[in-house]
Scaffold this motif. Structure first.
Motif, PDB file in Angstrom:
ATOM      1  N   GLU A  30       1.030  -1.143   0.008  1.00  0.00           N
ATOM      2  CA  GLU A  30       0.048   0.148  -0.162  1.00  0.00           C
ATOM      3  C   GLU A  30       0.938   1.063   0.053  1.00  0.00           C
ATOM      4  N   ARG A  32       1.498   4.814   0.934  1.00  0.00           N
ATOM      5  CA  ARG A  32       1.085   5.701   2.167  1.00  0.00           C
ATOM      6  C   ARG A  32       0.792   7.038   1.499  1.00  0.00           C
ATOM      7  N   ASN A  36       0.740  10.269   6.377  1.00  0.00           N
ATOM      8  CA  ASN A  36       1.199   9.025   6.910  1.00  0.00           C
ATOM      9  C   ASN A  36       2.787   8.584   6.825  1.00  0.00           C
ATOM     10  N   ARG A  37       3.238   9.381   5.909  1.00  0.00           N
ATOM     11  CA  ARG A  37       4.878   8.943   5.927  1.00  0.00           C
ATOM     12  C   ARG A  37       5.623   9.417   6.766  1.00  0.00           C
ATOM     13  N   ASN A  43       7.472   4.904   2.611  1.00  0.00           N
ATOM     14  CA  ASN A  43       6.213   5.291   1.731  1.00  0.00           C
ATOM     15  C   ASN A  43       5.498   4.143   1.489  1.00  0.00           C
ATOM     16  N   LYS A  45       3.653   0.186   2.771  1.00  0.00           N
ATOM     17  CA  LYS A  45       3.284  -0.651   3.833  1.00  0.00           C
ATOM     18  C   LYS A  45       3.037  -1.985   3.028  1.00  0.00           C
TER      19      LYS A  45
END
Length: 70
Positions: A30, A32, A36-37, A43, A45
């Motif tokens: 995913e 990010r 959320n980084r 970067n 997940k």
């Protein structure tokens, strides 16, 4: 080469089948959002690891003439 396992930066748990295809685990990531980084550059997940036997067409479904069937 077909007997040697392949574990490098590209593929983990890889192997070359009799039809010449390299089968290895596939990863679902995913990306990010900017919010959320983390500062260290994470970067992506990891969401799932798909085993190579599930990610690639099976030998029994192969149309390759190198595959002995029956």
């Amino acid at each position: 080469m077909r007997e040697m396992p392949i574990n490098d930066f590209f593929a983990k748990n890889g192997r070359i089948r009799e039809d010449g295809r390299m089968v290895h685990d596939m990863y679902v990531y995913e990306v990010r959002s900017h919010r959320n980084r983390k500062a260290n550059g994470t970067n992506y997940k990891l969401r799932a690891v798909i085993p190579g036997e599930e990610a690639f067409r099976s030998l029994k479904d192969s149309a390759c003439p190198l595959v002995k069937k029956g």
